[in-house]
Design a protein around this motif. Structure first.
Motif, mmCIF file in Angstrom:
data_model
loop_
_atom_site.group_PDB
_atom_site.id
_atom_site.type_symbol
_atom_site.label_atom_id
_atom_site.label_comp_id
_atom_site.label_asym_id
_atom_site.label_seq_id
_atom_site.Cartn_x
_atom_site.Cartn_y
_atom_site.Cartn_z
ATOM 1 N N GLY A 22 0.824 -1.097 0.016
ATOM 2 C CA GLY A 22 0.181 -0.083 0.042
ATOM 3 C C GLY A 22 0.755 1.140 -0.012
ATOM 4 O O GLY A 22 0.234 2.370 -0.103
ATOM 5 N N MET A 24 2.491 2.587 -2.482
ATOM 6 C CA MET A 24 2.866 3.173 -3.669
ATOM 7 C C MET A 24 2.262 4.483 -3.568
ATOM 8 O O MET A 24 2.307 5.276 -4.294
ATOM 9 N N ASP A 25 0.803 4.529 -2.913
ATOM 10 C CA ASP A 25 0.015 5.856 -2.717
ATOM 11 C C ASP A 25 0.070 6.704 -1.462
ATOM 12 O O ASP A 25 -0.421 7.643 -1.620
ATOM 13 N N ASN A 26 0.428 6.120 -0.249
ATOM 14 C CA ASN A 26 0.331 6.785 0.809
ATOM 15 C C ASN A 26 1.755 6.636 1.617
ATOM 16 O O ASN A 26 2.038 5.601 2.194
ATOM 17 N N LYS A 29 2.342 5.062 5.330
ATOM 18 C CA LYS A 29 2.291 3.659 5.782
ATOM 19 C C LYS A 29 3.870 3.086 5.965
ATOM 20 O O LYS A 29 3.874 2.101 6.427
#
Length: 57
Positions: A22, A24-26, A29
């Motif tokens: 996850g 890749m977009d946030n 994390k």
């Protein structure tokens, strides 16, 4: 106790995989990733210590 450690280890590994995929977009994390990875390593280290302690006479 060992089963509880195994469940905690599996949960930490699952959290590590989820956070890694996850990321890749946030970017937030990364904290979850490193925390879960640290917990997984800690559980492995603690279980190894318990096994070594049980083997000693």
């Amino acid at each position: 106790m060992i089963k509880l450690l195994e469940l905690a280890g599996f949960a930490a590994i699952g959290g590590t995989i989820y956070a890694f995929l996850g990321m890749m977009d946030n970017p937030y994390k990364w904290h979850v990733f490193w925390a879960c990875a640290g917990v997984a390593v800690g559980v492995i280290w603690y279980r190894k210590r318990l096994r070594d302690r049980m083997k000693k006479p």
